[in-house]
Design an enzyme around this catalytic site. Sequence first.
Site, PDB file in Angstrom:
ATOM      1  N   ARG A 194     -41.892  42.808 -20.062  1.00  0.00           N
ATOM      2  CA  ARG A 194     -42.404  42.332 -18.982  1.00  0.00           C
ATOM      3  C   ARG A 194     -41.423  41.547 -18.240  1.00  0.00           C
ATOM      4  NH1 ARG A 194     -47.275  38.487 -21.310  1.00  0.00           N
ATOM      5  NH2 ARG A 194     -45.714  38.206 -22.954  1.00  0.00           N
ATOM      6  N   GLY A 225     -38.269  38.020 -29.652  1.00  0.00           N
ATOM      7  CA  GLY A 225     -37.344  39.125 -29.489  1.00  0.00           C
ATOM      8  C   GLY A 225     -36.005  38.458 -29.337  1.00  0.00           C
ATOM      9  N   HIS A 226     -35.148  38.597 -30.479  1.00  0.00           N
ATOM     10  CA  HIS A 226     -33.933  37.829 -30.291  1.00  0.00           C
ATOM     11  C   HIS A 226     -32.463  39.045 -30.185  1.00  0.00           C
ATOM     12  CE1 HIS A 226     -35.507  34.081 -32.646  1.00  0.00           C
ATOM     13  NE2 HIS A 226     -36.404  34.274 -31.442  1.00  0.00           N
ATOM     14  N   ASP A 284     -36.640  32.952 -25.206  1.00  0.00           N
ATOM     15  CA  ASP A 284     -35.687  33.611 -24.765  1.00  0.00           C
ATOM     16  C   ASP A 284     -34.381  32.977 -23.823  1.00  0.00           C
ATOM     17  OD1 ASP A 284     -37.441  35.801 -25.298  1.00  0.00           O
ATOM     18  OD2 ASP A 284     -38.218  35.617 -23.145  1.00  0.00           O
ATOM     19  N   GLU A 285     -34.050  32.053 -24.680  1.00  0.00           N
ATOM     20  CA  GLU A 285     -32.799  31.236 -24.125  1.00  0.00           C
ATOM     21  C   GLU A 285     -31.512  31.931 -24.613  1.00  0.00           C
ATOM     22  OE1 GLU A 285     -35.353  29.892 -25.867  1.00  0.00           O
ATOM     23  OE2 GLU A 285     -36.238  28.369 -24.795  1.00  0.00           O
ATOM     24  N   GLY A 286     -31.615  32.760 -25.411  1.00  0.00           N
ATOM     25  CA  GLY A 286     -30.411  33.267 -26.003  1.00  0.00           C
ATOM     26  C   GLY A 286     -30.049  33.017 -27.496  1.00  0.00           C
ATOM     27  N   LYS A 287     -31.295  32.429 -28.376  1.00  0.00           N
ATOM     28  CA  LYS A 287     -31.229  31.982 -29.586  1.00  0.00           C
ATOM     29  C   LYS A 287     -30.497  32.887 -30.479  1.00  0.00           C
ATOM     30  CE  LYS A 287     -35.755  31.570 -29.481  1.00  0.00           C
ATOM     31  NZ  LYS A 287     -35.938  31.741 -28.092  1.00  0.00           N
ATOM     32  N   GLY A 288     -30.924  34.456 -30.333  1.00  0.00           N
ATOM     33  CA  GLY A 288     -30.391  35.426 -31.021  1.00  0.00           C
ATOM     34  C   GLY A 288     -28.723  35.423 -31.092  1.00  0.00           C
ATOM     35  N   SER A 317     -22.074  29.397 -22.713  1.00  0.00           N
ATOM     36  CA  SER A 317     -22.416  30.833 -22.804  1.00  0.00           C
ATOM     37  C   SER A 317     -22.166  31.718 -21.576  1.00  0.00           C
ATOM     38  CB  SER A 317     -23.572  31.114 -23.707  1.00  0.00           C
ATOM     39  OG  SER A 317     -23.695  32.606 -23.683  1.00  0.00           O
ATOM     40  N   GLN A 331     -39.370  31.455 -30.022  1.00  0.00           N
ATOM     41  CA  GLN A 331     -40.052  30.777 -28.727  1.00  0.00           C
ATOM     42  C   GLN A 331     -39.300  29.828 -28.361  1.00  0.00           C
ATOM     43  OE1 GLN A 331     -42.468  31.584 -31.674  1.00  0.00           O
ATOM     44  NE2 GLN A 331     -42.049  33.637 -30.854  1.00  0.00           N
ATOM     45  N   ARG A 359     -39.466  38.659 -16.573  1.00  0.00           N
ATOM     46  CA  ARG A 359     -39.658  37.143 -16.760  1.00  0.00           C
ATOM     47  C   ARG A 359     -39.832  36.451 -15.472  1.00  0.00           C
ATOM     48  NH1 ARG A 359     -34.874  37.739 -20.957  1.00  0.00           N
ATOM     49  NH2 ARG A 359     -35.848  38.482 -22.690  1.00  0.00           N
TER      50      ARG A 359
END
Length: 422
Positions: free
Chosen positions: A300, A39-40, A12-16, A409, A221, A302
């Site tokens: 959920r 989940g991106h 969830d680092e913001g890859k999307g 970002s 991931q 984080r």
Amino acid sequence: MVDVILGLQWGDEGKGKIVDYFAKDYQVVARFQGGPNAGHTLYVQDKKLVLHQIPSGIFHPGIVNLIGNGVVLDPVTLKKECDSVTPFGVDLKKNLFVADRTHLILPTHRALDKAAELSKGNQKIGSTLKGIGPAYMDKTGRNGLRVGDLLDKNFTTEYIKLRLKHQRLLDSYGFQEDISAWEEEFFTALEFLRTLNIVNGEYFINEKLQAGQRILAEGAQGSMLDIDFGTFPYVTSSNTVSAGVCNGLGIAPRHIQEVIGITKAYCTRVGGGPFPTELNDATGEELRKIGNEFGATTGRPRRCGWIDLVALRYACMINGVTQVVMTKADVLDSFETLSVCTAYSIKGKETTQMPYQLERSQPVAKLQQFPGWNTGTDQCKTYEALPTTMKQYVHFINDYLNVKVRYISNGPGRDQLVVVPQ
Ligand code: GDP
Ligand code: IMO
Ligand code: MG
């Protein structure tokens, strides 16, 4: 050539967002591992969209998106996602391809995931319950069914054989839920999957490479969830690190050039497992609230904490990171003081290395404090416009990692990305 974008933390680092941003410079975007546990999030025409199975280049009409052989694919999720992207003008026939060696997630894999988690009690992994672990177990156990098998007339027979095997396992767990509705939607989704472009992924991508096209491999991931190098057993079941690109797409290592590692300006984790810089206090709550830290796949909350440079430097080493993108810097805008973890203290001994068993080592994070910048940064367009204190924070991280932070970002939007002059 192939460049890689991957997460350096626990996902969830913001890859999307970052893949979507960089995609325009590539002809192909390919997922090489993971499945619908991902989940991106990206914004298209000001609408928020979350992709689980489809690569994040899908909204660029000129880009080919490949679901690579290293992925595990849930046809039900894929169908829903395809339905959600087509209103944006996405041409699936032209822009989406699925490798035939990609393993399928069956309804019984999801049931097995749930049953296994229940049986673990308070030692559960906190899996996304998407069937990831059981699907990869069937892959390495040489039982799994693959997308290419759909084109075989014996598919249903093979499916029934595997289902029976799973049923015996489910019985041993005492799992009694009725999954017939899942099965029904699974078979409907398989019909849909058959209509998509199913290709031999390794020839597909190597032909593109031969033709001089640029490939962007999109990780799912994060490195600390890698099956080999993450915080085992609290990990996912695939190789999330850059080495996974070769296996997951069928390309040789020499093609890989840039490895772009994404980290948040702080740190989050969803699910169980060790998290040395976790903040179980008002500051952690504040990070969650301001950062809107709720899972894009499961919803959920984080777990939140300070940036962990020990883990981050380890991730840079394993991945061969050539440049770093720091996301969500704007989330820190209102904090008086910030901390970064520069070492672990384990049984009174200080170390800057990742221990073999993070959970059992019970490290205490050694924190160094920084003044916050206490000013809004989400409208800043240039590095010069950013507060000096933020630059100092970034520089410190840059020096500790010995890898350049190339972008900061400062908001979820496509245009909220500041270039750091080198
Ligand atoms: P991924 O799994 O790595 O693609 O990340 P997720 O989409 O699960 O979570 C990242 C979340 O942060 C999403 O809601 C993004 O819209 C959001 N996001 C990404 N970059 C930034 C940023 O720089 N600032 C803020 N405030 N939000 C961001
Ligand atoms: P993206 O790509 C954050 C976590 C789960 C759990 C562990 C194992 O959006 O960054 P699994 O379902 O894979 O068996 O779960 O891994 N996890 C993620 N955490 N982001 C993800 O993906 C994740 N995918 C899995 O919460 O702790
Ligand atoms: Mg995510």
